[in-house]
Design a protein around this motif. Structure first.
Motif, mmCIF file in Angstrom:
data_model
loop_
_atom_site.group_PDB
_atom_site.id
_atom_site.type_symbol
_atom_site.label_atom_id
_atom_site.label_comp_id
_atom_site.label_asym_id
_atom_site.label_seq_id
_atom_site.Cartn_x
_atom_site.Cartn_y
_atom_site.Cartn_z
ATOM 1 N N LEU A 104 68.528 55.647 -32.967
ATOM 2 C CA LEU A 104 68.104 57.033 -33.160
ATOM 3 C C LEU A 104 66.772 57.095 -33.892
ATOM 4 N N VAL A 105 66.654 56.337 -34.980
ATOM 5 C CA VAL A 105 65.415 56.324 -35.755
ATOM 6 C C VAL A 105 64.250 55.827 -34.899
ATOM 7 N N HIS A 106 64.497 54.755 -34.143
ATOM 8 C CA HIS A 106 63.424 54.217 -33.304
ATOM 9 C C HIS A 106 62.966 55.244 -32.268
ATOM 10 N N ALA A 107 63.921 55.911 -31.614
ATOM 11 C CA ALA A 107 63.567 56.901 -30.598
ATOM 12 C C ALA A 107 62.762 58.044 -31.199
ATOM 13 N N LEU A 108 63.117 58.456 -32.418
ATOM 14 C CA LEU A 108 62.420 59.574 -33.047
ATOM 15 C C LEU A 108 61.041 59.179 -33.569
ATOM 16 N N LEU A 109 60.999 58.102 -34.366
ATOM 17 C CA LEU A 109 59.742 57.748 -35.025
ATOM 18 C C LEU A 109 58.743 57.083 -34.091
ATOM 19 N N ALA A 110 59.209 56.219 -33.215
ATOM 20 C CA ALA A 110 58.288 55.464 -32.350
ATOM 21 C C ALA A 110 57.924 56.230 -31.096
ATOM 22 N N GLU A 111 58.765 57.182 -30.679
ATOM 23 C CA GLU A 111 58.530 57.825 -29.387
ATOM 24 C C GLU A 111 58.488 59.346 -29.474
ATOM 25 N N TYR A 112 59.578 59.968 -29.915
ATOM 26 C CA TYR A 112 59.680 61.419 -29.787
ATOM 27 C C TYR A 112 58.697 62.173 -30.686
ATOM 28 N N ILE A 113 58.653 61.842 -31.972
ATOM 29 C CA ILE A 113 57.794 62.599 -32.887
ATOM 30 C C ILE A 113 56.313 62.465 -32.521
ATOM 31 N N PRO A 114 55.779 61.233 -32.272
ATOM 32 C CA PRO A 114 54.380 61.165 -31.833
ATOM 33 C C PRO A 114 54.134 61.937 -30.536
ATOM 34 N N PHE A 115 55.074 61.843 -29.603
ATOM 35 C CA PHE A 115 54.972 62.546 -28.323
ATOM 36 C C PHE A 115 54.915 64.059 -28.542
ATOM 37 N N ILE A 116 55.812 64.584 -29.367
ATOM 38 C CA ILE A 116 55.881 66.016 -29.595
ATOM 39 C C ILE A 116 54.687 66.518 -30.401
ATOM 40 N N LEU A 117 54.239 65.742 -31.376
ATOM 41 C CA LEU A 117 53.072 66.161 -32.160
ATOM 42 C C LEU A 117 51.826 66.242 -31.294
#
Length: 475
Positions: free
Chosen positions: A92-105
């Motif tokens: 979960l952390v990897h998906a959020l920090l490495a992928e989702y948050i940069p993508f969404i920002l």
């Protein structure tokens, strides 16, 4: 991509996971251990996006976020029960920090900055004008990203056609051309190419190696669009009695400060790819580099600056609202989480549940099958996120950028073209597709359903991809 206190709270909570070292060893797992049953939540969210707006429109409009969350939990809770809380939490952390948050920002910054630019005046939506806007968007997409170009031009395109009865086909071809094919020439254009850039592919490699394919696809789509739009335009009942946008001879731009801010977004993305810093932070097993952190912080600053500096009248004229961004943020949160086991199974290669898929891109003599790389990368990118799909097949082809750019250049070209071009096959193939659809529907355009859009892409795009295969991607 919606910047809210709750979003910041989530990120702050995740930073607290640095104190949980037991998660660090569990951020990756062997996809060969999984069965295809773990792909059910991902299939479920895709079917929900496809069917719920058609069968339960009122429910979907008010509860799509809850549906995405339910499918996410349908993956995370059983995964935690079978493989442990550490594995589930680390993933979960990897998906959020490495992928989702940069993508969404990044999407938020491009959405906000582009939404702060208002193209003044009434462009009349004739076939020639519409085709010109699509052509300009195709060029811009490789320099400001498919999201930036889409958000900049979709509103004036819809406004230009607000006196016409049939507009959906205009938006569909806009998604084909501006939101996808136009972003195929530089790493700034589309996330898969940016991942390749981070892996060592030269910045101008794609423009040198798939320019003819891009020119053919965009040219063919513009020709088909012009013929179709002309047929609609010259029908007797096509034009409405009153043009909803008053005429103005003064064509120009309001909110021009956002052009400078857009340049800042581009500079931050380039910086994060070019600057190699040894400084990084291990957050529950996920390495977060200093360049990426500075890029994300800079994107937040640019987003806030755009909201502060853009006159309210510009946002009012643009009918700027957060609805499309909220929809993309919630749905892609579910997609990024439920896709975790699917990508892991693909990464397992021939030893994983999808071993037959990976084997299909290799000939009996061990050499890469260029045609299959194009089609399998493309078809998976139509339904999976095209960035990790690109990365999976980049690594399947050896993962050495110097070899892929030279001896295996046709293979890398096929992977790049498949990931970018075929992202147009469905609404979920590329994030701007869903954003454009949401903006169009907000403005009263009756867009095709998920399967209706799939019919459009199957009818228009697939024959062109077959023709391109025989010209450029034969093994």
């Amino acid at each position: 991509m919606k910047l809210t206190p709750s979003r910041w709270g989530i990120k702050a909570g995740l930073l607290g996971l640095m104190a949980l070292p037991e998660l660090a060893a569990a951020t990756d797992f062997n996809g060969a251990q999984l069965s295809v049953v773990w792909g059910i939540p991902f299939a479920g969210i895709l079917l929900s996006i496809a069917l719920a707006p058609l069968l339960l429109p009122h429910f979907w409009h008010h509860h799509f976020g809850k549906v995405a969350a339910a499918w996410s939990l349908a993956f995370l809770l059983p995964f935690a029960a079978v493989f442990g809380v550490s594995a589930a939490g680390g993933s979960l952390v990897h998906a959020l920090l490495a992928e989702y948050i940069p993508f969404i920002l990044l999407l938020t910054a491009l959405f906000t900055v582009s939404g702060g630019i208002y193209i003044r005046g009434n462009l009349h939506g004739s076939p020639s004008m519409n085709a010109s806007i699509l052509a300009v968007g195709a060029v811009l997409a490789s320099f400001m990203g498919t999201t930036g170009a889409s958000m900049l031009l979709i509103r004036p395109l819809i406004r230009a056609n607000d006196n016409r009865k049939h507009v959906a086909h205009v938006v569909v071809f806009f998604i084909f051309i501006v939101s996808n094919a136009g972003g195929s020439l530089t790493p700034l254009g589309d996330p898969p190419l940016f991942l390749g850039f981070l892996k060592g592919v030269d910045f101008f490699w794609t423009v040198k190696h798939i320019f003819p394919e891009t020119l053919f696809l965009i040219g063919a789509l513009l020709a088909i669009f012009y013929a179709l739009d002309s047929w609609f335009f010259h029908r007797r009942e096509e034009l409405l009695p009153v043009d909803l946008t008053p005429d103005s001879h003064q064509i120009g731009f309001d909110g021009r400060i956002n052009f400078a801010l857009l340049g800042g977004v581009v500079a931050l993305v380039l910086m994060s790819g070019i600057w190699k810093s040894p400084v990084s932070f291990n957050i529950a097993g996920t390495e977060v580099g200093l360049p990426g952190l500075l890029r994300d912080a800079g994107l937040v600053v640019i987003t806030l600056m755009s909201l502060k500096l853009t006159p309210a009248k510009v946002h009012d004229d643009n009918q700027f609202g957060w609805g499309p961004m909220i929809e993309v943020a919630k749905l892609f949160a579910g997609i990024f989480l439920t896709i975790i086991p699917v990508i892991a199974m693909l990464k397992a290669g021939v030893n994983g549940p999808f071993g037959s898929v990976v084997s299909a891109v290799t000939k009996s003599d061990g050499s890469p099958d260029v045609m299959m790389y194009f089609w399998i990368t493309g078809l998976l990118s139509s339904f999976l996120d095209n960035a990790p799909t690109y990365l999976v097949f980049f690594n399947t082809a050896g993962g050495d950028p110097q070899v892929l750019m030279t001896a295996l250049a046709p293979t890398l070209a096929a992977i790049s073209a498949g990931a970018v071009f075929m992202g147009a096959n469905t609404y979920i193939g590329n994030a701007p597709n869903l954003m454009v659809k949401a903006i169009a529907e907000e403005r009263g355009v009756k867009m095709p359903s998920f399967f209706g859009y799939l019919f459009w892409s199957s009818t228009v795009l697939i024959p062109l991809f077959i023709l391109m295969t025989f010209i450029w991607f034969r093994s």
